[in-house]
Design an enzyme around this catalytic site. Structure first.
Site, PDB file in Angstrom:
ATOM      1  N   HIS A   1       0.969  -1.168   0.114  1.00 32.30           N
ATOM      2  CA  HIS A   1      -0.020   0.025  -0.012  1.00 32.30           C
ATOM      3  C   HIS A   1       0.936   1.161  -0.161  1.00 32.30           C
ATOM      4  O   HIS A   1       1.641   1.187   0.821  1.00 32.30           O
ATOM      5  CB  HIS A   1      -0.852  -0.217   1.476  1.00 32.30           C
ATOM      6  CG  HIS A   1      -2.148  -1.113   0.982  1.00 32.30           C
ATOM      7  ND1 HIS A   1      -3.152  -0.795   2.006  1.00 32.30           N
ATOM      8  CD2 HIS A   1      -2.250  -1.837   0.223  1.00 32.30           C
ATOM      9  CE1 HIS A   1      -4.210  -1.539   1.392  1.00 32.30           C
ATOM     10  NE2 HIS A   1      -3.468  -2.273   0.681  1.00 32.30           N
TER      11      HIS A   1
ATOM     12  N   TYR B   1      -8.636   5.377   7.873  1.00 30.51           N
ATOM     13  CA  TYR B   1      -8.729   6.101   9.102  1.00 30.51           C
ATOM     14  C   TYR B   1      -9.841   6.856   9.312  1.00 30.51           C
ATOM     15  O   TYR B   1      -9.682   8.179   8.713  1.00 30.51           O
ATOM     16  CB  TYR B   1      -7.505   6.524   9.770  1.00 30.51           C
ATOM     17  CG  TYR B   1      -6.279   5.341   9.874  1.00 30.51           C
ATOM     18  CD1 TYR B   1      -6.395   4.858  11.210  1.00 30.51           C
ATOM     19  CD2 TYR B   1      -5.580   4.842   9.050  1.00 30.51           C
ATOM     20  CE1 TYR B   1      -5.381   3.930  11.422  1.00 30.51           C
ATOM     21  CE2 TYR B   1      -4.632   4.009   9.166  1.00 30.51           C
ATOM     22  CZ  TYR B   1      -4.543   3.483  10.606  1.00 30.51           C
ATOM     23  OH  TYR B   1      -3.582   2.716  10.614  1.00 30.51           O
TER      24      TYR B   1
ATOM     25  N   PRO C   1      -3.693   0.589  19.337  1.00 29.96           N
ATOM     26  CA  PRO C   1      -3.360  -0.022  17.702  1.00 29.96           C
ATOM     27  C   PRO C   1      -3.381   1.053  16.725  1.00 29.96           C
ATOM     28  O   PRO C   1      -3.237   0.457  15.327  1.00 29.96           O
ATOM     29  CB  PRO C   1      -4.334  -1.121  17.660  1.00 29.96           C
ATOM     30  CG  PRO C   1      -5.369  -0.633  18.650  1.00 29.96           C
ATOM     31  CD  PRO C   1      -4.615   0.069  19.684  1.00 29.96           C
TER      32      PRO C   1
ATOM     33  N   LYS D   1       1.458  -0.270  15.133  1.00 29.58           N
ATOM     34  CA  LYS D   1       3.042  -0.366  15.274  1.00 29.58           C
ATOM     35  C   LYS D   1       3.514  -1.418  16.256  1.00 29.58           C
ATOM     36  O   LYS D   1       4.649  -1.796  16.542  1.00 29.58           O
ATOM     37  CB  LYS D   1       3.206   0.835  16.401  1.00 29.58           C
ATOM     38  CG  LYS D   1       3.343   2.385  15.370  1.00 29.58           C
ATOM     39  CD  LYS D   1       4.430   2.180  14.058  1.00 29.58           C
ATOM     40  CE  LYS D   1       4.268   3.214  13.099  1.00 29.58           C
ATOM     41  NZ  LYS D   1       4.748   3.015  11.938  1.00 29.58           N
TER      42      LYS D   1
ATOM     43  N   TYR E   1       4.340   6.566   9.850  1.00 29.82           N
ATOM     44  CA  TYR E   1       3.541   5.345   9.343  1.00 29.82           C
ATOM     45  C   TYR E   1       4.260   4.484   8.814  1.00 29.82           C
ATOM     46  O   TYR E   1       4.277   3.414   9.080  1.00 29.82           O
ATOM     47  CB  TYR E   1       2.280   5.901   8.857  1.00 29.82           C
ATOM     48  CG  TYR E   1       1.221   4.828   8.764  1.00 29.82           C
ATOM     49  CD1 TYR E   1       0.042   4.834   9.717  1.00 29.82           C
ATOM     50  CD2 TYR E   1       1.264   3.678   7.776  1.00 29.82           C
ATOM     51  CE1 TYR E   1      -0.656   3.928   9.804  1.00 29.82           C
ATOM     52  CE2 TYR E   1       0.319   2.811   8.023  1.00 29.82           C
ATOM     53  CZ  TYR E   1      -0.779   2.983   8.972  1.00 29.82           C
ATOM     54  OH  TYR E   1      -1.868   2.042   8.981  1.00 29.82           O
TER      55      TYR E   1
END
Ligand code: FAD
Ligand code: DHB
Length: 392
Positions: free
Chosen positions: A74, A203, A294, A298, A387
């Protein structure tokens, strides 16, 4: 029954299995002890996002072939808020770095298969593991396996036994300092047999709380909903789950596809660090010594980062007797741990509805922060580089 090894590893999660495999590549003997069955650990559904550094390491270790075939690369994620989506382009913002979607249990399966392939000792369903003598030069792990009491004498013990394991408690009272926050919400996670409704993760911030759209394969969608930490699964029948997901994700021109729910669970959310990450001859790694909420995906990546540092220290120690890298283990790891704690705390605070936000002040701050993240190249880059994984 008494035996000897160089490194006794407690726990066959990502931390313990990656450590075992790295040590095997370095010619260092290890025995891995796991209290659950092989079937159980291979079916336990948890994380799904692998940072670039984790992917690169698994490939270097020679256990990345299936991940390369089946994992989904991704190049960005969507942040959805105020009913609109905004894409964060990881590749463009980080000089070509990306994430890979590949379930934690698939990583675990690949590592178990690789270990058993070369005949590496890995015992499942061990009972009553007791680390002893960790302040001495020869710690032991006592345990029961197939009704036989056994004793494993080690040079080093690696506590990779997760948050509820026994190794952290083997450290004498007062030697560890604990920093902890419990969050006033939890995640309800489901796995649904339906094609993902988006190619990338979403998100989503909404007035009714956080929601996350993720996936495991072209046929499996993984979805999460912020819920009350005291909720029971019984209070979330399928119809309520779907209705809540549709409402939170609502945006023009997009709809969420429904399918049979094949797995579900509620995960409480905690931030936790115990430091230092070592005492005597016991080295703690992964969830055994830190937990992140979460939202930044990570936990697994941090566990892998710890054992990479540990393996390098052990290689130096066993090949030359030099303990300098092992002495630096805790400080080296804690730098990444606290950076990651901060990122996970920031993502969690920005995206969840705060139960005590009675006048909506915090929600306004969250929306301002999300708007900034999506409109400022500096802020988008900060999210993106964290990220995909900081290069520390
Ligand atoms: P673990 O995976 O917990 O492995 C520890 C192992 O030790 C286990 O196999 C356990 O059975 C074994 N063990 C425990 N006690 C003993 C004992 N006494 N003797 C022998 N063996 C023992 N992270 C994300 O990034 N995204 C997510 O969506 C996400 N979801 C999660 C959901 C749940 C329910 C949980 C608990 C965690 C989730 N995480 C998630 C976090 C991520 O899965 C962990 O950070 C990761 O598993 C850490 O790996 P580990 O090897 O340190 O610990
Ligand atoms: C997944 C889990 C996470 O915690 C996250 O932040 C993103 C994705 C997942 O399980 O796919």
């Amino acid at each position: 029954m008494s035996e000897r090894t160089q490194v006794g590893i407690v726990g066959a999660g990502p931390a313990g299995l990656v450590l075992g495999h790295l040590l095997h590549g370095m010619g260092i003997e290890a025995v891995v002890l796991e209290d659950r069955s092989r079937e159980y650990v291979e079916r336990r559904i948890r994380a799904g996002v692998l940072e670039q550094g984790t992917v690169d390491l698994l490939k270097e270790m020679g256990v990345g072939a299936r991940m390369e075939r089946e994992g989904l690369v991704h190049e960005g994620v969507e942040l959805r808020f105020g009913g609109r989506g905004h894409r964060i382009d990881f590749v463009a913002l980080t000089g070509g770095r990306a994430i890979t979607i590949y379930g934690q249990q698939e990583v675990v399966k690949d590592l178990i298969a690789a270990r058993l392939d070369f005949g590496g000792p890995l015992l499942f369903e061990v009972e009553d593991v007791r680390p002893e003598g960790i302040e001495s030069g020869s710690p032991t792990l006592r345990f029961r396996h197939e009704a036989v009491e056994r004793e494993l004498r080690c040079d080093i013990v690696a506590g990779c036994d997760g948050h509820h394991g026994v190794c952290r408690d083997a450290v004498p009272a007062g030697a560890l300092t604990v920093h902890q926050r419990d969050w006033p919400f939890a995640w309800l996670g489901i796995l649904a047999e339906v094609a993902p409704s988006s190619d990338e993760l979403i998100y989503c911030h909404s007035e009714r709380g956080f929601a996350l759209h993720s996936l495991r394969s072209p046929e499996l969608t993984r979805l999460y909903l912020q819920c009350d930490p005291y909720d029971e699964l019984d209070s979330w029948p399928d119809a309520r789950i779907w209705e809540e997901l549709h409402t939170r994700f609502a945006t023009d021109g997009w709809s969420l596809a429904e399918g049979p729910i094949v797995e579900r669970g509620i995960t409480p959310m905690r931030s936790f660090v115990a430091e230092p990450m070592q005492h005597g001859r016991l080295y703690l790694a992964g969830d055994a010594v830190h937990i992140v909420p979460p939202t930044g995906a990570k936990g697994l990546n941090l566990a892998v980062a710890d054992v990479r540092v540990l393996a390098e220290g052990l290689e130096r120690f066993f090949s030359t007797g030099d303990q300098s890298l092992l002495r630096a283990y805790s400080d080296t790891c804690l730098r990444r741990v606290w950076h990651t704690q901060h990122f996970s705390w920031w993502m969690t605070s920005m995206l969840h509805r705060m139960p005590d936000d009675h006048d909506g002040f915090q929600a306004k701050l969250q929306l301002a922060q999300l708007d900034y993240v999506c409109s400022s190249p500096a802020a988008s880059t900060s999210l993106a580089e964290n990220y995909v994984g900081l290069q520390l």
